[in-house]
Design a protein around this motif. Structure first.
Motif, PDB file in Angstrom:
ATOM      1  N   PRO A 869       0.827  -1.213   0.000  1.00  0.00           N
ATOM      2  CA  PRO A 869       0.000   0.000   0.000  1.00  0.00           C
ATOM      3  C   PRO A 869       0.856   1.256   0.000  1.00  0.00           C
ATOM      4  O   PRO A 869       2.012   1.256   0.428  1.00  0.00           O
ATOM      5  CB  PRO A 869      -0.795  -0.120   1.308  1.00  0.00           C
ATOM      6  CG  PRO A 869       0.072  -0.959   2.192  1.00  0.00           C
ATOM      7  CD  PRO A 869       0.762  -1.934   1.283  1.00  0.00           C
ATOM      8  N   ALA A 870       0.260   2.327  -0.524  1.00  0.00           N
ATOM      9  CA  ALA A 870       0.930   3.619  -0.480  1.00  0.00           C
ATOM     10  C   ALA A 870       0.991   4.108   0.959  1.00  0.00           C
ATOM     11  O   ALA A 870       0.078   3.876   1.755  1.00  0.00           O
ATOM     12  CB  ALA A 870       0.192   4.620  -1.351  1.00  0.00           C
ATOM     13  N   ARG A 871       2.062   4.770   1.273  1.00  0.00           N
ATOM     14  CA  ARG A 871       2.214   5.336   2.601  1.00  0.00           C
ATOM     15  C   ARG A 871       2.373   6.847   2.481  1.00  0.00           C
ATOM     16  O   ARG A 871       2.886   7.346   1.483  1.00  0.00           O
ATOM     17  CB  ARG A 871       3.419   4.728   3.321  1.00  0.00           C
ATOM     18  CG  ARG A 871       3.223   3.249   3.657  1.00  0.00           C
ATOM     19  CD  ARG A 871       4.437   2.660   4.362  1.00  0.00           C
ATOM     20  NE  ARG A 871       4.171   1.316   4.846  1.00  0.00           N
ATOM     21  CZ  ARG A 871       4.224   0.218   4.094  1.00  0.00           C
ATOM     22  NH1 ARG A 871       4.572   0.324   2.821  1.00  0.00           N
ATOM     23  NH2 ARG A 871       3.953  -0.974   4.607  1.00  0.00           N
ATOM     24  N   PRO A 872       1.932   7.596   3.507  1.00  0.00           N
ATOM     25  CA  PRO A 872       2.035   9.054   3.429  1.00  0.00           C
ATOM     26  C   PRO A 872       3.484   9.509   3.322  1.00  0.00           C
ATOM     27  O   PRO A 872       4.418   8.813   3.730  1.00  0.00           O
ATOM     28  CB  PRO A 872       1.403   9.525   4.741  1.00  0.00           C
ATOM     29  CG  PRO A 872       0.615   8.371   5.244  1.00  0.00           C
ATOM     30  CD  PRO A 872       1.310   7.146   4.745  1.00  0.00           C
ATOM     31  N   ARG A 873       3.660  10.661   2.733  1.00  0.00           N
ATOM     32  CA  ARG A 873       4.971  11.303   2.725  1.00  0.00           C
ATOM     33  C   ARG A 873       5.242  11.829   4.131  1.00  0.00           C
ATOM     34  O   ARG A 873       4.496  12.674   4.623  1.00  0.00           O
ATOM     35  CB  ARG A 873       4.988  12.471   1.745  1.00  0.00           C
ATOM     36  CG  ARG A 873       4.779  12.123   0.297  1.00  0.00           C
ATOM     37  CD  ARG A 873       4.606  13.403  -0.511  1.00  0.00           C
ATOM     38  NE  ARG A 873       4.415  13.156  -1.918  1.00  0.00           N
ATOM     39  CZ  ARG A 873       5.402  13.110  -2.820  1.00  0.00           C
ATOM     40  NH1 ARG A 873       6.646  13.308  -2.431  1.00  0.00           N
ATOM     41  NH2 ARG A 873       5.148  12.882  -4.093  1.00  0.00           N
ATOM     42  N   THR A 874       6.276  11.367   4.745  1.00  0.00           N
ATOM     43  CA  THR A 874       6.599  11.815   6.102  1.00  0.00           C
ATOM     44  C   THR A 874       7.464  13.065   6.030  1.00  0.00           C
ATOM     45  O   THR A 874       8.662  13.040   6.335  1.00  0.00           O
ATOM     46  CB  THR A 874       7.298  10.687   6.875  1.00  0.00           C
ATOM     47  OG1 THR A 874       8.438  10.257   6.119  1.00  0.00           O
ATOM     48  CG2 THR A 874       6.357   9.503   7.081  1.00  0.00           C
ATOM     49  N   ILE A 875       6.832  14.146   5.630  1.00  0.00           N
ATOM     50  CA  ILE A 875       7.582  15.390   5.444  1.00  0.00           C
ATOM     51  C   ILE A 875       8.144  15.890   6.759  1.00  0.00           C
ATOM     52  O   ILE A 875       9.242  16.445   6.814  1.00  0.00           O
ATOM     53  CB  ILE A 875       6.684  16.441   4.772  1.00  0.00           C
ATOM     54  CG1 ILE A 875       6.277  15.945   3.375  1.00  0.00           C
ATOM     55  CG2 ILE A 875       7.390  17.780   4.676  1.00  0.00           C
ATOM     56  CD1 ILE A 875       5.312  16.855   2.660  1.00  0.00           C
ATOM     57  N   ASP A 921       2.231  13.844   5.208  1.00  0.00           N
ATOM     58  CA  ASP A 921       2.177  13.874   6.672  1.00  0.00           C
ATOM     59  C   ASP A 921       3.034  15.052   7.133  1.00  0.00           C
ATOM     60  O   ASP A 921       4.254  14.984   7.135  1.00  0.00           O
ATOM     61  CB  ASP A 921       2.704  12.560   7.240  1.00  0.00           C
ATOM     62  CG  ASP A 921       2.722  12.544   8.768  1.00  0.00           C
ATOM     63  OD1 ASP A 921       2.303  13.547   9.378  1.00  0.00           O
ATOM     64  OD2 ASP A 921       3.161  11.531   9.338  1.00  0.00           O
ATOM     65  N   LEU A 922       2.348  16.133   7.500  1.00  0.00           N
ATOM     66  CA  LEU A 922       3.039  17.354   7.905  1.00  0.00           C
ATOM     67  C   LEU A 922       3.315  17.407   9.396  1.00  0.00           C
ATOM     68  O   LEU A 922       3.864  18.400   9.893  1.00  0.00           O
ATOM     69  CB  LEU A 922       2.214  18.575   7.487  1.00  0.00           C
ATOM     70  CG  LEU A 922       1.970  18.706   5.974  1.00  0.00           C
ATOM     71  CD1 LEU A 922       0.967  19.811   5.694  1.00  0.00           C
ATOM     72  CD2 LEU A 922       3.261  18.970   5.241  1.00  0.00           C
TER      73      LEU A 922
END
Length: 1013
Positions: A869-875, A921-922
Motif C-alpha cells: 500500500p501507499a504510505r504518506p509522505r513523512t515530510i 504527513d506534515l
C-alpha cells in the motif's frame, strides 16, 4: 625482474591484485595520461598504448571493409535477443580479426545505443532498438553478451552503452536541457541501461552531450548514485567526443576548462575523448584542476584503476594475450557471418499490411507472397540502393532490392524505373555540363566483392576529389542530364546522368562543384543543395522549392557551406562573400512519375521502394521536421498505384513515416530498416515467400505530426507519448507485424502473484500455427492495471499497457507449443513512488494480456495482487524534495547546484507552474496550521510561491532575486490546513516567475526568513 615477471603479468594472481600492482608502479604523471582517449605506452613496464572507442553498432565501423548487419532499429524489429547475441559475437570476432591487421582497431567498443526511441523525429532513430525500455534492455543484453564473449573472466571486446542519459534529440544537443521527472527517469529511462549492466556484459557507459534537469550528463550524479550501484564490476565512463570541452565551452556550465574537467572527473568520468589524438590540452586542464585542489590524486587513481581493469579483462596483461587473442577465435567475412547478415535482414522485415488488390475484390488472396513466374516492376528512389549510415562499415558485398529480385529464381522478369526526373540547367552563359573523368573510372559497380580486397571503400568515403574537372557551362548539345532527388524539406541531391558516370555533385574543400561522390555522406554532407525561387530579378526570395521546376529561375544553395552557386569561368563553385549567385532555369527532359507509370502498367505486380538516405534529413546532428514521406516519393507510389492496383510499397528507412493514405489505398506495405549487405536478397525472399515476414515494429508509427509533442518534451507520461501512454489511434502500433500464416494464443495461465521482493511473474500460454505454412510468431505479454484494492488507492498515469515479456519462435504449419513468459514482478508491475524514493508494486487487479501487438490482444487473464500500500509522505521527518511531485504541470526541472540535486521552475516564467504532492504527513496532529520552510531561489528578478492544501487558504511566499540561480534561501511561513483533515493532506505548490523551488521542510528550519503576504 623483467616487465614480463612483474605481478601484474601473473595470471595466477587475482585480477584486483594485478591491477593494483600495475597502478602502484605508474608515476602520478603516467596515471594521469591513462585518462585521455589515446593513452600512451609505458615502455619501461611493457604497457602498450591504448585507445578507448571503436564503433560497432551493427558491424565494425570506420575501419574499412567489414560485415554490415542491419541498422540497430532493424535489429530491434527482430525482437530476438538470441539473434543479437550471435550478431554481437560475430562483430566481436571481426574486431579481433581486424585488429591483427590494423592496431588502430580498438577492443573497447562504443556500442550499443540504448537510448529509447521516444520521439520518432529524432535524427538518430536508426541507432536505437525500441521505444520500450524492457525490449531495449533485452536486445542490448543479447548484443553485449555476444560482444563480451562467454569466458568467465576475459572479454572478447568491452562494450560501452550509449548515451547516458535521456538523449533523444539532435537540435542544440550540446546545450539543450531535458526535464526528466523522477517517475520517467526510474520507470522509463534508467531500465534500458540497468538491464544489460546487471547482466554483467557491459564495461561501462558514455554520457550524452545534452543536459538533464539543467546539468550536463558528463557531470551526472546518477553515474555514482545509480549506475555504479547496479553491479560490482568497476564500470568505465568514457566521454563523448569533445564533450569535456563543452562543459566550460558551449554549455558555459563552469567558468573554465580546469573546473569543467575536474567536475567531470569527480562525477565519475574516467576517459576523456577530446582534441583527437592529442592528449595535451586535456592533461593540462586536469593538472591545473589538481593544482587548484578541484580534484585529488585519489580521483585520478580511481579512474586509472577502472581503465586498467578493463584492459586487464581484455587480456592485455596476460602473457598469452588472453583466450580471445587466439586466432582460432577470430573470424572475418566468413560464410557463417554472411548467412547471419542475411538471417538478420530477413528477421527485421515487418509486413505492415497485406490485403487483396482492389481489382480482386475482398474475397481474393492477399497480394503477397508473389506467385512464381511473376513479371515484376521494381521502381523508386531506393529500388537500386544499398544505403549505409554514419556507423556502417564499408561494404564487402552488396544487394539492392533490384539485385535481389533479378536474382530470384521465381521471378520471370524485372523492369526497373528509378523515378527521378531528368533535367538540364541553363544560365545566361550556357548549359551546365559534366566533363568526363580523365581516369575513366566508373563508380557503378560493387564497392568490393572479396574479403581480401583491402581497398574496398565505403561509398560515402569517395568524395571531394580535386583531380576531377568541375562542372562547366557549355553549349546545349553538351548539357548534362541531372537526376534531382528531393529528400524532403527541399533538400536536394543532384546526380550526373552520364558525364562522370552517374556520380553525385559534391563540393570539395576548394569550393568547386564536381560529380565526384558515389553516395552522399560525411560528417558535413557536401552533396546536398536547396533550390530557391528568384522573384522580381532579386537573387532569391528565400523560399525553398520542392524539387527543380520549370516555373521560373532558381538559385542553387549548397547546404554544407550555406552559400549559393556561381557559374564562374573556372567552373561551377560556391559563391564568395557578397558575390552575386547565378540564376538557373530548368528544362525537364523526362518525368520520373511517367517512367514509373509506364513500368508499372505492364507488370503483374509493382514494388515501390521508398525511404530515406541515412545521411540526409534525419541523422546525427539533425532531427527530422516531419513524419511525412517526401513529396517526390509520395508521387511515385501514387503513379504506380494509378497504373497498376497490384502495388506494394516497401519503406526502407531509419524511422517511421506517417503514410496514412498509402496504408488505406495500397494492398501491401512492408518496412525494413536499411538492412546491410544482404538487404536486397532478404527483401526478395520475403516478397516471394521463401520466408514469412516476422519482424515487429519496435516503435509506434503515428498517424500524423499532430500526435507528437515537442521533441524536447521528455515527460512521456505527461505528454502521453509512446505506446505506453498514447491514447490515440496509431497508424501502426508498437509490436505490429503480419505474417503469411496465422497464429492463435490459447489458455494463458499465470502463477499466483503476491508482489513480494524478488518475485517473478510467470504466464504459460499455448501458441498454435493455424495456417498452412511455417512461420515465426513474436508472442508478446503485456500487463495492464485495472484497479486498486477496493478502489481506494489512486496511482496516477499508469501505462495503458506495458510489455512484460516476449518470445520469438518458429512453428510449422499446424504445430502448437506451450511456452512460459517470465519477468520480475517489481519491474513490470512496480511504479516509482516519489514519496518513498523507490519502486513498489501497488496492490489491485491486473490484466495479463497475450497478443500479437500492443493493440492486438488475443488472450487475457486477470489476477489479484496484494502488493504494497501507499504510505504518506513523512515530510515532518524526511522533508520534501521539490522534484518528487506526483503531478508536475508546466514545470521544468533544473539543477539545484552544480554538483547534485534538482529544483523546479516554471517552464514559462510568464505562466504559473503547479506541483502536487499527495498524502503528505506534515506532523500537524490535526491542528489548524503548520510551520513550513521552503528552500528557493529567483534569478534576475523576484518571484513568488503559493502553498495550499485543498480546502484551506493559500499562503504566499515572496522570493526575492538572488545573486545567481543557485542563491537558494530559506523562507518560513504558516501553512493553513483544511479543517478536520488531520495530519495527512494533499499539498499544492504554485510557482510564479523565475522561482527555483528546491525543497520544503516542516518547522521553522534554521535561520529561515519569515514570509509575508
Amino acid at each position: 625482474m623483467t616487465s614480463e615477471q612483474l605481478p601484474f603479468r601473473d595470471p595466477r594472481r587475482e585480477d584486483g591484485e594485478r591491477v593494483a600492482d600495475l597502478l602502484g608502479r605508474l608515476t602520478p604523471e603516467e596515471r594521469l595520461s591513462m585518462l585521455h582517449q589515446f593513452a600512451p605506452a609505458v615502455e619501461r613496464l611493457g604497457v602498450s598504448a591504448f585507445r578507448t572507442g571503436q564503433e560497432a553498432l551493427h558491424g565494425v565501423a570506420w575501419m574499412g571493409p567489414a560485415t554490415v548487419f542491419p541498422q540497430a532499429v532493424g535489429l530491434g524489429a527482430t525482437w530476438d535477443e538470441e539473434l543479437l547475441r550471435k550478431i554481437g559475437e560475430a562483430v566481436g570476432r571481426e574486431v579481433r580479426s581486424m585488429r591483427t591487421r590494423d592496431p588502430r582497431v580498438g577492443l573497447n567498443v562504443w556500442s550499443p545505443t540504448v537510448n529509447l526511441l521516444r520521439h520518432p523525429l529524432w535524427g538518430r532513430n536508426e541507432e536505437g532498438y525500441a521505444e520500450d525500455p524492457r525490449l531495449t534492455a533485452a536486445l542490448a543484453t543479447g548484443y553485449t553478451r555476444g560482444l563480451r564473449g562467454d569466458h568467465p573472466t576475459r572479454w572478447r571486446t568491452a562494450p560501452i552503452l550509449k548515451h547516458w542519459l535521456a538523449h533523444n534529440h539532435e537540435t542544440d544537443r550540446d546545450t539543450a536541457s531535458t526535464s526528466v521527472p523522477p517517475r520517467v527517469l526510474h520507470e522509463y529511462e534508467l531500465p534500458a541501461f540497468r538491464g544489460p549492466v546487471r547482466a554483467g556484459a557491459v564495461a561501462g557507459v558514455m554520457p550524452a552531450y545534452n543536459l538533464v534537469n539543467g546539468r550536463p550528463n558528463h557531470l551526472s550524479p546518477l553515474l555514482e548514485t545509480e549506475l555504479r550501484r547496479w553491479t560490482e564490476l568497476p564500470l568505465v565512463v568514457c566521454s563523448d567526443a569533445g564533450a569535456p570541452t563543452n562543459i566550460a565551452g558551449s554549455e558555459e556550465y563552469h567558468p573554465d576548462h580546469a573546473s569543467g574537467l575536474g567536475a567531470a572527473l569527480r562525477a565519475g568520468v574516467d576517459s576523456f575523448t577530446d582534441h583527437g589524438e592529442d592528449g595535451g590540452p586535456t592533461l593540462e586542464r586536469l593538472r591545473e584542476a589538481l593544482e587548484r585542489g578541484l580534484i585529488g590524486q585519489e580521483h585520478i587513481d580511481a579512474a586509472a584503476l577502472r581503465l586498467l581493469g578493463m584492459r586487464l579483462r581484455l587480456g592485455e596483461f596476460d602473457p598469452d594475450g588472453g583466450p580471445f587473442s587466439d586466432p582460432a577465435d577470430h573470424a572475418f567475412d566468413t560464410p557463417e557471418h554472411r548467412a547471419l547478415a542475411l538471417r538478420a535482414a530477413e528477421a527485421a522485415i515487418v509486413l505492415l499490411r497485406n490485403e487483396p488488390p482492389a481489382a480482386d475484390g475482398a474475397e481474393g488472396a492477399p497480394l503477397l507472397p508473389l506467385p512464381a513466374g511473376s513479371r515484376i516492376a521494381v521502381v523508386g528512389l531506393l529500388a537500386d540502393e544499398c544505403k549505409l549510415d554514419w556507423y556502417s562499415g564499408a561494404l564487402l558485398r552488396r544487394s539492392t532490392p533490384l539485385d535481389g529480385l533479378r536474382e530470384h529464381p521465381d521471378i520471370a522478369s524485372v523492369t526497373y524505373a528509378e523515378g527521378t526526373d531528368r533535367v538540364r540547367l541553363r544560365c545566361a552563359d550556357g548549359w551546365l555540363t559534366v566533363p568526363d573523368d580523365p581516369a575513366g573510372e566508373t563508380p557503378d559497380g560493387d564497392e568490393g566483392t572479396d574479403a581480401a580486397d583491402e581497398g574496398a571503400l565505403d561509398p560515402a568515403l569517395l568524395r571531394g576529389r580535386t583531380d576531377l574537372p568541375p562542372l562547366t557551362v557549355g553549349p546545349r548539345d553538351k548539357a548534362e542530364e541531372l537526376h534531382p532527388v528531393d529528400w524532403g524539406g527541399g533538400v536536394l541531391t543532384l546526380r550526373a546522368g552520364s558525364g562522370t558516370a552517374g556520380r553525385y555533385l559534391s563540393v570539395a574543400d576548394d569550393g568547386m562543384v564536381r560529380a565526384s561522390a558515389r553516395q552522399p555522406g560525411g560528417w558535413v554532407v557536401q552533396e546536398t543543395f536547396t533550390a530557391e525561387a528568384i522573384a522580381g530579378g532579386a537573387p532569391g526570395d528565400g523560399s525553398t522549392l520542392t524539387g527543380l521546376r520549370e516555373d521560373g529561375p532558381v538559385l542553387l544553395r549548397h547546404r554544407g557551406t550555406g552559400r549559393p552557386l556561381v557559374a564562374a569561368p573556372e567552373g561551377l563553385r560556391v559563391a564568395g562573400e557578397g558575390e552575386e549567385p547565378t540564376a538557373f532555369t530548368v528544362e525537364v527532359v523526362a518525368r520520373g512519375a511517367d517512367e514509373v507509370a509506364a513500368a508499372a502498367a505492364g507488370a503483374d505486380a509493382v514494388i515501390v521502394v521508398a525511404g530515406n538516405d541515412p545521411h540526409i534529413n534525419g541523422r546525427e546532428t539533425e532531427d527530422r521536421l516531419t513524419l511525412a514521406l517526401p513529396e517526390q516519393q509520395d508521387a511515385l507510389w501514387r503513379a504506380a498505384r494509378a497504373a497498376n492496383p497490384r502495388t506494394v510499397l516497401v519503406l526502407s528507412s531509419s524511422y517511421p513515416y506517417a503514410v496514412t493514405e498509402a496504408a488505406g489505398e495500397l494492398p501491401a506495405l512492408l518496412w525494413t530498416a536499411h538492412g546491410g549487405q544482404a538487404a536486397g536478397t532478404a527483401l526478395a525472399r520475403a516478397l516471394c515467400g521463401d520466408v514469412s515476414p516476422a519482424g515487429r515494429l519496435p516503435q509506434t508509427w503515428y498517424a500524423s505530426d499532430t500526435d507528437l509533442p515537442d521533441p524536447l518534451d521528455y515527460d512521456v507520461i505527461g505528454s502521453r507519448l509512446t505506446y505506453l501512454y498514447h491514447p490515440g489511434e496509431p497508424l501502426f502500433p508498437f509490436g505490429h507485424g503480419l505474417s503469411y500464416t496465422s497464429f492463435e494464443h490459447r489458455d494463458p495461465r499465470p502463477a499466483p502473484i503476491t508482489g513480494g521482493d524478488g518475485e517473478v511473474l510467470r504466464v504459460e500460454v499455448t501458441v498454435v500455427n493455424t495456417g498452412d505454412r511455417a512461420g515465426e510468431e513474436v508472442v508478446q505479454l503485456y500487463t495492464r492495471a485495472l484497479s486498486s484494492p477496493g478502489g481506494g488507492e489512486t496511482v496516477p498515469a499508469r501505462p495503458l499497457r506495458a510489455l512484460a515479456a516476449h518470445r520469438r519462435l518458429r512453428l510449422e504449419a499446424g504445430e502448437s507449443r506451450r511456452i512460459a513468459l517470465e519477468a520480475p514482478v517489481e519491474e513490470v508491475l512496480g511504479v516509482w513512488d516519489p514519496a518513498s524514493g523507490r519502486r513498489r508494486v501497488p496492490g489491485g487487479r491486473y490484466a495479463l494480456e497475450v497478443g500479437a501487438s500492443s493493440r492486438d490482444i488475443r488472450a487475457s487473464v486477470e489476477v489479484e495482487v496484494a502488493g504494497e500500500p501507499a504510505r504518506p509522505r513523512t515530510i515532518a521527518a524526511r522533508g520534501l524534495a521539490a522534484a518528487d511531485a506526483d503531478v508536475l504541470d508546466g514545470v521544468e526541472l533544473v539543477d539545484r547546484d552544480r554538483e547534485s540535486g534538482d529544483a523546479a521552475t516554471p517552464r514559462d516564467p510568464a505562466t504559473p507552474a503547479r506541483l502536487l504532492y499527495r498524502a503528505c504527513d506534515l506532523g500537524a496532529a490535526g491542528g489548524p496550521a503548520v510551520t513550513v520552510t521552503v528552500t528557493a531561489a529567483a534569478e534576475g528578478r523576484p518571484g513568488r510561491m503559493e502553498l495550499r492544501c485543498p480546502g484551506a487558504e493559500a499562503v504566499e511566499i515572496p522570493v526575492p532575486a538572488g545573486t545567481d540561480r543557485y542563491d537558494h534561501r530559506r523562507f518560513t511561513a504558516g501553512l493553513p490546513l483544511p479543517g478536520g483533515m488531520g495530519a495527512t493532506v494533499d499539498l499544492e505548490v504554485i510557482l510564479h516567475g523565475p522561482v527555483r523551488f528546491a525543497a520544503l521542510e516542516c518547522g521553522d528550519g534554521s535561520g529561515g526568513e519569515a514570509a509575508t503576504g
